[in-house]
Scaffold this active site. Structure first.
Site: not given
Ligand code: CIR
Length: 254
Positions: A160, A247
């Site tokens: 991201h 996150c």
């Molecule tokens: C994903 O791949 O969507 C989750 N395992 C990790 C999401 C992390 N979120 C973020 O960086 N905002």
């Protein structure tokens, strides 16, 4: 008052999505304990924490940041780029409706909140594998009435935009220049992460305090040398799920 919306770790976290890192076993108890410590850091930094119960059916649901973008004027419910994560938005929308008028990103656009970096009235959207220009256009449509300008930008090989850059003080960003070009943020001072700590650019700014993973001491030192106060938190277990500290919360004023 600043609120932080969080959700406890799903007992099925081992089925999480992974894009750029290899799967390793995640110890649920450790992840849960570290998440409780993270919530304590948010309180210490000045937030009131609204902690939602776990959603066992959704392995990644602890990463609430990806489901919404909460601005002072309105909240945008996203359409996450990973299909497995789309049902996560329903319960977040229900909760946010207590605080904001809601608008929604509609198919076929995709957007993860982790790709949106707000700097004042400017929103930067990382064009990652999870977010696209159709979402940038929808965001602009929803938000120009409030004076926001939305810009998509290209990213290196990271999940991201906020894996690559976050705000750590009014005029200062913490950045991994391998993944995003500091020249894209004119007018901001950029602190570069220590090269041995590529995932260290993801930090949460609450008031004047930065919450940052314990695993990145060299980068912490760089941030502190800039006169910024840092709270370190153990976040290594959820890092195995490709999650950072931004996150795990949605922070907004109420
Ligand atoms: C994903 O791949 O969507 C989750 N395992 C990790 C999401 C992390 N979120 C973020 O960086 N905002």
């Amino acid at each position: 008052m600043l609120l932080a919306l969080t959700r406890h770790v799903s007992p099925n976290i081992n089925q999480c999505e992974l894009t750029h890192i290899d799967r390793q076993p995640i110890d649920y108890e450790t992840a849960h304990r570290q998440h409780l410590e993270y919530e304590d850091c948010l309180r210490q930094a000045g937030c009131q924490v609204i902690s939602l119960p776990p959603e066992p059916a959704f392995p990644d649901s602890v990463f609430v940041e990806d489901t919404a973008l909460v601005l002072d004027e309105i909240a945008v419910i996203t359409r996450p780029g990973a299909a497995s994560r789309r049902p996560e938005t329903a319960s977040i929308a229900e909760k946010l409706a207590d605080y904001r008028k809601l608008v929604f990103i509609e198919a076929p656009a995709v957007l993860d909140g982790g790709d949106v970096l707000r700097l004042g009235k400017k929103l930067y959207v990382g064009l990652s594998r999870r977010s696209d220009m159709a979402a940038v256009a929808q965001l602009q449509g929803h938000l120009s009435a409030f004076g926001y300008e939305v810009q998509g930008l290209h990213l290196g090989e990271c999940l991201h935009l906020k894996t690559a850059v976050t705000q750590v003080a009014e005029n200062t960003l913490l950045i991994n220049p391998e993944w995003v070009d500091p020249a894209l943020f004119p007018g901001f001072k950029c602190i570069e992460i220590a090269p041995s700590e590529p995932f260290a650019a993801n930090a949460v700014l609450v008031g004047k305090t930065v919450i940052h993973p314990l695993a990145f001491p060299e980068t912490r030192q760089r941030v502190e040398q800039a006169g910024i106060s840092v709270l370190s938190v153990a976040a290594a277990e959820l890092a195995k799920a490709e999650g950072g500290v931004t996150c795990c919360s949605l922070i907004f004023s109420a």
